[in-house]
Design an enzyme around this catalytic site. Structure first.
Site, PDB file in Angstrom:
ATOM      1  N   ASP A   1       3.041  -4.604   8.094  1.00 35.17           N
ATOM      2  CA  ASP A   1       1.809  -3.826   7.938  1.00 35.17           C
ATOM      3  C   ASP A   1       0.647  -4.811   8.015  1.00 35.17           C
ATOM      4  O   ASP A   1       0.383  -5.550   7.071  1.00 35.17           O
ATOM      5  CB  ASP A   1       1.854  -3.091   6.592  1.00 35.17           C
TER       6      ASP A   1
ATOM      7  N   CYS B   1      -4.874   2.705  -3.568  1.00 34.40           N
ATOM      8  CA  CYS B   1      -3.633   3.225  -2.978  1.00 34.40           C
ATOM      9  C   CYS B   1      -2.490   2.237  -3.158  1.00 34.40           C
ATOM     10  O   CYS B   1      -1.652   2.068  -2.269  1.00 34.40           O
ATOM     11  CB  CYS B   1      -3.816   3.571  -1.501  1.00 34.40           C
TER      12      CYS B   1
ATOM     13  N   LYS C   1     -10.616  -1.000  10.379  1.00 35.30           N
ATOM     14  CA  LYS C   1     -10.794  -2.141   9.477  1.00 35.30           C
ATOM     15  C   LYS C   1     -11.163  -3.403  10.255  1.00 35.30           C
ATOM     16  O   LYS C   1     -11.402  -4.454   9.668  1.00 35.30           O
ATOM     17  CB  LYS C   1      -9.524  -2.372   8.658  1.00 35.30           C
TER      18      LYS C   1
ATOM     19  N   GLN D   1      -4.624  -5.228   6.857  1.00 34.28           N
ATOM     20  CA  GLN D   1      -5.608  -6.110   6.219  1.00 34.28           C
ATOM     21  C   GLN D   1      -5.603  -7.514   6.821  1.00 34.28           C
ATOM     22  O   GLN D   1      -6.382  -8.371   6.416  1.00 34.28           O
ATOM     23  CB  GLN D   1      -5.326  -6.217   4.711  1.00 34.28           C
TER      24      GLN D   1
ATOM     25  N   HIS E   1       0.866  -1.183   0.000  1.00 31.97           N
ATOM     26  CA  HIS E   1       0.000   0.000   0.000  1.00 31.97           C
ATOM     27  C   HIS E   1       0.901   1.231   0.000  1.00 31.97           C
ATOM     28  O   HIS E   1       2.028   1.176   0.504  1.00 31.97           O
ATOM     29  CB  HIS E   1      -0.843  -0.058   1.285  1.00 31.97           C
TER      30      HIS E   1
END
Lengths: 149, 416
Positions: free
Chosen positions: B210, B374, B236, B213, B133
C-alpha cells in the site's frame, strides 16, 4: 479569540474539567453506549427511573471538551425530570446547537444556553449532541448503541 | 534508488515558487492565511493539474477506446499517455501492468477479490502489520470471512516500527499473501519495505504494498522493489480525487479473473460466451475517470519537474523541525517515533482532546487532521482514541510549523 470563547465558554471548560454525575451507576435500570466514530467520543449513560421520572442519571466515558461538558450539563438538567420533560429538553438542545428556532431567545434554556456557540461550528454539533441522543435512546428503551455518524 | 525525478536539475527547492503553483494556498481561513498541514489526507493541486482537467473537458471531452471521431482519438491518446507516464514514474516494465482504479482502496479490493480470494482456503494465512490503514485491513477480513482464511498481524513497537524479525517469524508455510503499507498514514513510519518484500518473495509469497503515503514522498521503483502489487492514489500526490493506480506484475495479472464486468473490459460478448479484453483494459470496466487520469498524468509531470532529492530533504527538514518544536512543549507526546518517517507528525496533548485542538487551530487558519486516521488498531496500540496529525507536502514551510506551535499555545491558553 471571541469566536472561540463563544464555543469554549467558562461553564463548558469547567464541566469538562469537573464533570458532574461522572460515575458508574451500580443500581441503574438502564444504560446505553453512545459513540461518535468521527472523533472517538464514547460515553455510557446510566438512568434510574421512578415511574416516569428520572430519579438519577450519570455517565462515564471520554471524549472532547464539548461532548463531555454537554453530557455533564445534561445530567444536571434532566435529573428529577419526567421522561416527557427530558425529551422536550432534548428538542430544545437540538434546536439550539443546530441553530434552529431559538432566534436569540435563550431565556428559559438555563445552563443549556452556553452551548449556543456550537451552532457556529457545524463540525462540532455531533460532539455536543452525543450524550443527548444517547439519553433519548435510553428513555425510549433502545438497546443498540447510539452512533452519531 | 534511481528515480525519474533524479534527472531533474539539482538546484534545490524554491518553495516560494512552488507555493505560487498552488492557487488554494493564497486563500484565507477565518481571516488568516491558510496553513495546510493535512496532506496525508489529500494534497492540494497545482494549477497545471487543474488546467489539464479543464482542458480535457473544454477541448476533447469524449469517451475513450471506442469512437472513430477525432475527439475520442485525442482523449484516448491523452488517457493512454498518462498510463505511460505512470509506468515510467514507478519503473514498471509495461503499461499492461498499470491499471487505473478509483484509488488505493479500490486497488486493494481488486487484488483481494481477483487474486487472493480465489487462491486461499480455510486455514491459510494472510499477513498484515499493526500499522495498516483500514483499507488494508478490511478487504482481507472480507476474504477471510468468505474463505475461512486467517488474518495474522505483525505487531508494532512502542516507536511504531515493524521489526523485521517479528515479520519474518510470521511468514510460515501457511502464509499465502502479504499486504503491507510502505509508509504509515497515522504515524509516518517508513517500513523496511525492500527487506520485507524480499523475505516474502524468497518464500514464494506474493506481496501487495500500500503505497498511498509513500509515492508523494519517496522514490518508488516497483521493479527494484520486486513487489507483486503496488497500490496508490492520485489525490495524495497532487493529482485529482477519484483516480488511483494498481501496479501488478503481468505474470500475475494475466492469470487473474476480472474484478468487475462491463464495457471496455471485453473483446466480445454473446449470451453464450464472453471473451475478456487484454491487459490492462480487462480490469477497467466501464467508462473510467478520464479527466482524472489525465490530471494524474499532469501531476506526475509536475512532480518530475522538481528536484526530487531536494523534495525529500525539504520534507525531512519539516518533520524534524516540527518534532523538535513539539518535543519541547510541555504535555505534548509524539505518537510514532520511528527512525525512518515520511511526511507525518502525529501527537497528543495531555488533558486536551485532539478534536478541541483541531477546532482551535482551524480558527487560526491551520488545517490539521484530528481523529483515528482510519487506523483504529494503531490508536488502540497506543491506548489513545485519537491524535492530532500534521502532515507535510512540498509547499509547506518552517513558518507554517511555527504557526502550528503558536496555535498550540493558544489551545493551552483557552484550556487554561
Amino acid at each position: 479569540m471571541s469566536d472561540l470563547r463563544s464555543l469554549y465558554q467558562e461553564v463548558i471548560l469547567d464541566h469538562n474539567k469537573n464533570p458532574r454525575n461522572f460515575r458508574v451507576m451500580e443500581d441503574a435500570d438502564r444504560s446505553l453506549e453512545g459513540y461518535n466514530p468521527l472523533c472517538g467520543d464514547r460515553y455510557v449513560i446510566y438512568v434510574r427511573m421512578d415511574g416516569d421520572t428520572i430519579e438519577d442519571v450519570s455517565f462515564t466515558g471520554s471524549g472532547c471538551a464539548i461532548s463531555k461538558a454537554s453530557a455533564s450539563v445534561m445530567s444536571a438538567l434532566v435529573k428529577k425530570k419526567t421522561k416527557e420533560e427530558a425529551l422536550r429538553l432534548f428538542s430544545q438542545f437540538h434546536d439550539l446547537v443546530t441553530g434552529h428556532g431559538v432566534g436569540g431567545n435563550e431565556e428559559g434554556l438555563g445552563k443549556m444556553a452556553v452551548f449556543a456557540g456550537v451552532s457556529e461550528f457545524p463540525a462540532r454539533v455531533k460532539c455536543a449532541s452525543l450524550a443527548w441522543h444517547t439519553l433519548k435512546a435510553v428513555l425510549e428503551r433502545q438497546t443498540t448503541a447510539v452512533s452519531t455518524e | 534508488m534511481k528515480h525519474p525525478m533524479a534527472a531533474a536539475a539539482r538546484e534545490g527547492l524554491h518553495v516560494n515558487k512552488i507555493r505560487a503553483d498552488f492557487p488554494i494556498l493564497a486563500r484565507t481561513v477565518h481571516g488568516k492565511t491558510l496553513a495546510y498541514l493535512d496532506n496525508a489526507a489529500t494534497s492540494q493541486k497545482p494549477s497545471s493539474v487543474i488546467s489539464a482537467i479543464e482542458t480535457f473537458y473544454t477541448t476533447m471531452n469524449s469517451n475513450i477506446h471506442r469512437g472513430v471521431h477525432s475527439l475520442s482519438e485525442e482523449a484516448t491518446g491523452a488517457y493512454e499517455k498518462s498510463r505511460d507516464l505512470v509506468r515510467r514514474f514507478i519503473g514498471a516494465e509495461s503499461t499492461r501492468e498499470i491499471i487505473f482504479v478509483r484509488g488505493t482502496t479500490e486497488a486493494i479490493n481488486l487484488v483481494a477479490s481477483s487474486f487472493v480470494q480465489p487462491s486461499v482456503k480455510a486455514g491459510d494465512e494472510i499477513l498484515i502489520t499493526g500499522l495498516e490503514h483500514h483499507s488494508n485491513i478490511v478487504p482481507w477480513q472480507l476474504v477471510c470471512g468468505r474463505t475461512g482464511a486467517v488474518l495474522r498481524v505483525v505487531p508494532i513497537t512502542d516507536e511504531g516500527e515493524v521489526l523485521l524479525e517479528e515479520f519474518a517469524s510470521r511468514l510460515t508455510p501457511k502464509t499465502k499473501f502479504v499486504a503491507v503499507a510502505h509508509v504509515s498514514n497515522a504515524l509516518g513510519t517508513v517500513n523496511p519495505i525492500q527487506a520485507m518484500v524480499t523475505l516474502a518473495r524468497e518464500r514464494g509469497i506474493p506481496v501487495l504494498v500500500d503505497g498511498a503515503q509513500a509515492v508523494p514522498h519517496l522514490p518508488v521503483n516497483v521493479r527494484e522493489l520486486g513487489a507483486d502489487f503496488y497500490a496508490f492514489s492520485g489525490h495524495k500526490m497532487y493529482g485529482p480525487t477519484g483516480v488511483g493506480v494498481l501496479y501488478g506484475r503481468e505474470e500475475l495479472l494475466s492469470t487473474m479473473t476480472p474484478y468487475q464486468g462491463g464495457g471496455d473490459m471485453i473483446k466480445s460478448v454473446s449470451f453464450e460466451k464472453t471473451v475478456y479484453n487484454d491487459l490492462p483494459h480487462r480490469f477497467e470496466a466501464g467508462t473510467p475517470n478520464i479527466g482524472g487520469v489525465i490530471g494524474l498524468g499532469e501531476a506526475i509531470r509536475y512532480l518530475s519537474s522538481l528536484d526530487w532529492r531536494a523534495v525529500e530533504e525539504h520534507e525531512a527538514d519539516l518533520v524534524a523541525y516540527c518534532t523538535t518544536m513539539l518535543s519541547a512543549m510541555p504535555g505534548v507526546r509524539i505518537i510514532g517515533t520511528a527512525r525512518e518517517k515520511a511526511g507525518v507528525v502525529s501527537f497528543v496533548v495531555e488533558g486536551i482532546h485532539p478534536h478541541d485542538i483541531g477546532t482551535i487551530l482551524d480558527q487560526e487558519g491551520i488545517a490539521v487532521r484530528t481523529g483515528h486516521h482510519c487506523a483504529q488498531p494503531v490508536m488502540e496500540r497506543f491506548g489513545i482514541p485519537a491524535t492530532v496529525r500534521a502532515s507535510f507536502a512540498v509547499y509547506n514551510t518552517r513558518e507554517e510549523v511555527d504557526r502550528l506551535g503558536k496555535g498550540l499555545r493558544k489551545v493551552k491558553e483557552v484550556f487554561g
